[in-house]
Design an enzyme around this catalytic site. Structure first.
Site, mmCIF file in Angstrom:
data_model
loop_
_atom_site.group_PDB
_atom_site.id
_atom_site.type_symbol
_atom_site.label_atom_id
_atom_site.label_comp_id
_atom_site.label_asym_id
_atom_site.label_seq_id
_atom_site.Cartn_x
_atom_site.Cartn_y
_atom_site.Cartn_z
ATOM 1 N N ASP A 176 -5.920 7.657 -1.347
ATOM 2 C CA ASP A 176 -6.683 6.742 -0.743
ATOM 3 C C ASP A 176 -8.217 7.479 -1.423
ATOM 4 O O ASP A 176 -8.724 8.174 0.010
ATOM 5 C CB ASP A 176 -5.768 7.784 0.684
ATOM 6 C CG ASP A 176 -4.703 6.738 0.845
ATOM 7 O OD1 ASP A 176 -4.368 5.185 0.621
ATOM 8 O OD2 ASP A 176 -4.149 6.980 1.448
ATOM 9 N N HIS A 186 1.078 -1.284 0.422
ATOM 10 C CA HIS A 186 -0.313 0.386 -0.465
ATOM 11 C C HIS A 186 1.058 1.269 -0.394
ATOM 12 O O HIS A 186 0.539 2.111 -0.742
ATOM 13 C CB HIS A 186 -1.105 -0.246 1.224
ATOM 14 C CG HIS A 186 -1.919 1.080 1.325
ATOM 15 N ND1 HIS A 186 -3.226 1.584 0.917
ATOM 16 C CD2 HIS A 186 -1.168 2.843 1.901
ATOM 17 C CE1 HIS A 186 -3.912 2.486 1.536
ATOM 18 N NE2 HIS A 186 -2.534 3.056 2.001
ATOM 19 N N GLU A 187 2.548 1.566 1.123
ATOM 20 C CA GLU A 187 3.089 2.361 0.893
ATOM 21 C C GLU A 187 3.498 2.529 -0.297
ATOM 22 O O GLU A 187 3.992 3.615 -0.696
ATOM 23 C CB GLU A 187 3.355 1.984 2.476
ATOM 24 C CG GLU A 187 2.448 2.476 3.461
ATOM 25 C CD GLU A 187 1.750 3.341 3.481
ATOM 26 O OE1 GLU A 187 1.955 4.611 3.477
ATOM 27 O OE2 GLU A 187 0.019 3.585 3.924
ATOM 28 N N HIS A 234 2.543 4.332 -3.042
ATOM 29 C CA HIS A 234 1.859 5.453 -2.701
ATOM 30 C C HIS A 234 3.362 7.139 -3.653
ATOM 31 O O HIS A 234 2.792 7.699 -4.053
ATOM 32 C CB HIS A 234 1.628 6.298 -1.865
ATOM 33 C CG HIS A 234 0.178 6.464 -1.441
ATOM 34 N ND1 HIS A 234 -0.851 6.312 -1.706
ATOM 35 C CD2 HIS A 234 0.263 5.666 -0.321
ATOM 36 C CE1 HIS A 234 -1.820 6.221 -0.608
ATOM 37 N NE2 HIS A 234 -1.433 5.192 0.488
#
Length: 356
Positions: free
Chosen positions: A319, A306-307, A310
């Site tokens: 998000d 997820h990170e 980004h």
């Protein structure tokens, strides 16, 4: 007889007035269904050594309480790109933190009573790149499917909270956050800041598992599969979106395997983790991360994917929603956003429960 008829006519007239009065009340409530926001600059021009301060006022003009998701307000720290800023027609980059959070709960909403306002002063230079200098146009502008409610059902459209534009003059200065680690390092090293030995071991295991997850996800996409695993998280098949998902996981896999990743364990917020998108590859771990399992839904390994997604040099995801339910709904209602939503990437990679 005449009096009876007159009485009947009068009563009908009263009833009609009551109906129209009621209609006006409902119409007023509907037209002001959410909060309103306004901004003003504390001064018209800022020198290179000044904070770029603006006052934000989020108010409730309705006759009933209004809830606003705290993340999209400056009630605490600025934790989202709350402003749309442009200079000479070009969008100004947001350089602040982007978080992975648990799905929104009732406790994550700020309640504004009828007529109440939340007023905060924000330093734009702490989260936006004013290195160019010149005349800037600033607008408070946030959009979310969960802006006013937890949104447990399917969303037809996102709610928006936007102000009018203001114009300010800002002298050029160094970006608020500089990239401390060069992108696409080839050493694959892992470094730590303020992490205990146990935390370091957990993070090494999580990075290894995240690499396994991303390799598997990329293999699925490279095989041009379009089964329920893909459609659940990225929506109905579309050639362009499929290519985007494939390129994202190619970049995630490369970074997870070869980049010099730095982990910082100082965060005490009740979130999983956060990054600054222009600072690859430094990942800040927060309280919820340490209670997450190594694998599975909302896992340590999934959080790292997820990170990693980004970072601007990787996939530049956002998000739009958090949580499996929200991510599934987003894939159905807005697949264009789903293919740029970090949690959709995480859940596609974790594949828990496994989908064919």
């Amino acid at each position: 007889m005449f009096k009876a008829r007159l009485y009947t006519v009068l009563m009908l007239f009263v009833l009609v007035l009551a109906v129209f009065a009621g209609t006006r009340v409902v119409s007023a409530a509907s037209s002001g269904a959410g909060a309103q926001v306004s901004i003003r600059a504390l001064q018209s021009a800022y020198s290179a050594d000044q904070q770029v301060m603006v006052e934000v006022s989020i108010s409730n003009p309705t006759a009933r309480p209004v809830k606003v998701l705290r993340w999209f307000t400056p009630a605490g720290d600025v934790e989202e790109p709350l402003f749309a800023i442009s200079q000479a027609g070009n969008a100004v980059a947001y350089t602040g933190a982007i978080y992975k959070r648990p799905a929104a709960s009732a406790a994550d909403y700020v309640t504004l009573k009828a007529g109440e306002s939340l007023v905060r002063v924000v330093d734009l230079a702490a989260s936006y790149d004013f290195s160019a200098g010149g005349d800037y146009t600033v607008r408070y502008d946030v959009k979310s499917f969960q802006l006013h409610s937890q949104g447990n059902g399917l969303w037809k459209s996102a709610d928006r909270l936007a102000s009018g534009d203001i114009n300010i003059q800002v002298a050029g200065r160094a970006p608020a956050l500089q990239s401390a680690i060069q992108p696409l390092g080839v050493t694959g090293s892992t470094s730590f800041t303020s992490c205990t030995t146990t935390q370091q071991n957990d993070l090494k295991a999580a990075r290894t598992q995240a690499s396994t997850y991303s390799i598997d996800a990329l293999a699925y996409l490279n095989s041009n599969k379009t089964g329920s695993r893909y459609t659940t998280w990225f929506g109905i098949f579309d050639t362009g979106r499929y290519a985007t998902a494939k390129s994202h996981f190619g970049a995630i896999t490369g970074a997870m395997d070869t980049a010099a990743v730095s982990f910082d364990c100082k965060c005490k917020k009740a979130y999983y983790a956060y990054v600054y998108p222009n600072q690859p590859y430094k990942i800040y771990l927060c309280k919820v991360f340490w209670t997450a399992p190594l694998t599975g839904t909302d896992s340590k390994a999934g959080t790292l994917i997820h990170e990693m997604s980004h970072f601007t040099v990787v996939a530049g995801t956002d998000d739009f929603v958090y949580g499996q339910a929200g991510a599934k709904n987003l894939a159905i209602t807005n697949p264009n956003n789903a293919v740029f939503n970090a949690d959709n990437h995480e859940y596609f990679a974790e594949n828990t429960p496994a989908l064919p």
